[in-house]
Design a protein around this motif. Structure first.
Motif, mmCIF file in Angstrom:
data_model
loop_
_atom_site.group_PDB
_atom_site.id
_atom_site.type_symbol
_atom_site.label_atom_id
_atom_site.label_comp_id
_atom_site.label_asym_id
_atom_site.label_seq_id
_atom_site.Cartn_x
_atom_site.Cartn_y
_atom_site.Cartn_z
ATOM 1 N N UNK A 185 0.817 -1.215 0.000
ATOM 2 C CA UNK A 185 0.000 0.000 0.000
ATOM 3 C C UNK A 185 0.854 1.269 0.000
ATOM 4 N N UNK A 186 2.180 1.108 -0.030
ATOM 5 C CA UNK A 186 3.059 2.264 -0.133
ATOM 6 C C UNK A 186 3.762 2.671 1.141
ATOM 7 N N UNK A 187 3.593 1.896 2.217
ATOM 8 C CA UNK A 187 4.268 2.201 3.477
ATOM 9 C C UNK A 187 5.722 1.727 3.403
ATOM 10 N N UNK A 188 6.629 2.573 3.842
ATOM 11 C CA UNK A 188 8.047 2.218 3.883
ATOM 12 C C UNK A 188 8.342 1.470 5.178
ATOM 13 N N UNK A 189 8.943 0.289 5.065
ATOM 14 C CA UNK A 189 9.254 -0.544 6.221
ATOM 15 C C UNK A 189 10.769 -0.646 6.376
#
Length: 215
Positions: A185-189
């Motif tokens: 979904x576009x979250x940077x981890x």
């Protein structure tokens, strides 16, 4: 999204200087999924602490193009609001229920997204724990609550320090599945892990040894 240029960190302990990080040059793009690995004392947790704005450093660190050292108070608060932290020691408030602890991730807003809240707690299998207190939980349950608190806040960046350390393989895989979904979904981890099985779930691995970063 994140860029480090010649970042170093030195600790002064008992009149002795300990170099934790040395001349780190690093770039992490939006929607990246990175594992940071290395032996104990290599500097990986120090790197995460700098990324989280929890410690000072030498060099340059840019977040969304903003030089963190030169950021004014409003810019710094905006950066902090975009970062979610998952700690090894959980950082739960003992006199708050599990539900209250989780809702700290959205500043305990009354109009929080209930559907998303219950999606997260169901996914982490902690629905039955919502009315309990941290002192009534196992280490693995506390870790899942701490992770839920970060996830409900819908941060742009998640920094996780050994998020599967207190979990068995089954629950560890649940966390990895959630991270993968969020990343899609576009979250940077950005995750520190000593477990190469879980570290390998990331899109790329950064190795830290003796304060040096290898990308």
């Amino acid at each position: 999204m994140i860029r480090m240029k010649n970042v170093s960190k030195t600790y002064n302990l008992s009149n002795k200087q300990i170099v934790a990080l040395k001349d780190v040059n690093l770039k992490i793009n939006k929607a990246d999924y990175v594992s940071i690995v290395g032996s104990s004392g290599s500097g990986k947790s120090t790197l995460l602490a700098i990324l989280a704005l929890l410690t000072d450093y030498q060099g340059e660190y840019y977040f969304n193009g903003i030089d963190v050292k030169k950021a004014n108070s409003k810019q710094r608060q905006q950066i902090i609001s975009q970062i979610g932290l998952i700690f090894q020691n959980y950082n739960l408030i003992e006199y708050y229920t599990v539900k209250e602890n989780i809702l700290l991730g959205v500043n305990y807003l009354k109009n929080y997204n209930k559907m998303y809240f219950y999606y997260i707690v169901n996914k982490l299998k902690i629905t039955q724990l919502l009315d309990k207190y941290p002192g009534q939980l196992s280490g693995g349950e506390k870790q899942r609550v701490a992770i839920a608190r970060v996830l409900v806040g819908k941060r742009q960046v998640i920094l996780a320090d050994e998020p599967t350390g207190a979990l068995d393989s089954r629950n560890g895989n649940i966390i990895m599945d959630i991270f993968a979904d969020l990343n899609d979904l576009g979250v940077t981890i950005i995750m520190v892990s000593h477990d190469y099985y879980f570290a390998s779930k990331a899109k790329r691995i950064i190795k830290v040894e003796d304060g040096h970063v290898f990308v």
